[in-house]
Design an enzyme around this catalytic site. Structure first.
Site, mmCIF file in Angstrom:
data_model
loop_
_atom_site.group_PDB
_atom_site.id
_atom_site.type_symbol
_atom_site.label_atom_id
_atom_site.label_comp_id
_atom_site.label_asym_id
_atom_site.label_seq_id
_atom_site.Cartn_x
_atom_site.Cartn_y
_atom_site.Cartn_z
ATOM 1 N N LYS A 76 0.711 -1.199 0.022
ATOM 2 C CA LYS A 76 0.078 -0.008 -0.013
ATOM 3 C C LYS A 76 0.752 1.316 0.078
ATOM 4 O O LYS A 76 0.395 2.372 -0.526
ATOM 5 C CB LYS A 76 -0.866 0.027 1.153
ATOM 6 C CG LYS A 76 -1.845 -0.948 1.070
ATOM 7 C CD LYS A 76 -3.226 -1.205 2.139
ATOM 8 C CE LYS A 76 -3.915 -1.933 2.163
ATOM 9 N NZ LYS A 76 -5.177 -1.870 3.111
ATOM 10 N N ASP A 112 -9.596 2.817 2.026
ATOM 11 C CA ASP A 112 -9.531 2.203 3.427
ATOM 12 C C ASP A 112 -10.012 3.359 4.385
ATOM 13 O O ASP A 112 -10.717 3.045 5.447
ATOM 14 C CB ASP A 112 -8.186 1.771 3.680
ATOM 15 C CG ASP A 112 -7.810 0.374 3.384
ATOM 16 O OD1 ASP A 112 -8.730 -0.290 2.824
ATOM 17 O OD2 ASP A 112 -6.634 0.104 2.881
#
Length: 289
Positions: A76, A112
């Protein structure tokens, strides 16, 4: 429901380690079908490739006609070295979990943040927002820490086995108010002081079994939020519930980030309540698609 032309084909991937059990592909495909979209979602598990060239992986997906790829642990943060543009959320957070591949440009997004924030805000209700302890300072932890600050907690304490990772996260969001700080390695002591705990490490996943913290050290009225959802009831969540603590399992974030991802990929509005139903059915053992 927003009507969608059936002629638009979408092809999406998921890059990460140990992601075979992920329910994200099935959630996307089920909702896309309800939106009238031809939609393919492929898992691209790179766990057996220790020296992954993410740039090369993205190039391969572009050449194969992929419209986007979700990105999960442990890529990420590293994926940002291989994109052309980043959303405002990504620039603030420093991590991405979605890369849109269109017109020869790679645009990074972070869903997220929105997924976690929405789920936790509903769970918290009118609970006090004093001191929260976050365990984990990786890519997902950057998004959750940002959300905790935006939800108005007086103090966000961050703990990670890597003090360097902890300090990088704290430095990223420090604004001179002292609202975010390191645990300074004292996990047990901070557990006793926290009103709530957010667990954001891979520990507890089927591929990474174990428990990252001792719930017996939490106050009787403390709460715990988890981001792992395979299994949905991790050992950590099971132990917290056995103590009678209020818990939020990882399903809320899993569904929330998928809702936002589909919106960005397709330009259509997914039905969040329906996607929760997809998730619940899949967890209960329904056809994963």
């Amino acid at each position: 429901m927003t009507a969608a032309p059936g002629t638009r084909q979408f092809r999406v991937g998921l890059l990460g380690h140990g992601i075979g059990p992920s329910l994200t592909p099935a959630m996307h495909v089920r909702e896309a079908e309800r939106l009238g979209l031809p939609y393919e979602y492929e898992i691209l598990d790179l766990i057996d490739e220790p020296d992954v060239d993410l740039g090369a992986q993205l190039t391969r997906l572009e050449k194969a006609g992929f419209d986007a790829t979700n990105v999960t642990h442990p890529f990420k943060q590293d994926v940002l070295q291989h994109v052309d543009e980043a959303s405002d959320e990504v620039r603030r957070i420093g991590a991405a979990n979605l890369v849109l591949l269109s017109g020869g440009r790679r645009v990074a997004h972070n869903t997220d943040y929105a997924g976690f924030r929405a789920g936790l805000e509903e769970f918290l209700g009118d609970r006090p927002r004093g001191t929260v302890l976050q365990v984990g300072a990786g890519g997902a932890g950057l998004a959750t820490a940002c959300a905790l600050l935006d939800l108005g907690f007086d103090e966000v304490v961050v703990h990670d086995r890597s003090e360097a990772a902890t300090q990088r996260l704290v430095d990223r969001f420090a604004d001179g108010t002292g609202r975010i700080r390191s645990s300074e390695g004292d996990l047990d002591g901070r557990l006793a002081q926290a009103e709530g705990v957010v667990h954001v490490t891979p520990v507890g996943m089927r591929e990474h079994p174990g428990v990252a913290l001792d719930v017996s050290l939490l106050a009787a009225d403390a709460w715990l939020a988890e981001v792992v959802y395979r299994p949905l009831e991790t050992e950590l969540v099971r132990q917290a519930r056995a103590r009678g603590l209020a818990t939020l399992d990882g399903g809320a974030m899993a569904v929330g980030q998928a809702v936002e991802s589909i919106r960005l990929i397709t330009g259509l509005e997914p039905d969040a309540a329906r996607m929760h139903e997809h998730f619940d059915h899949l967890v209960a053992g329904g056809d994963a698609g």
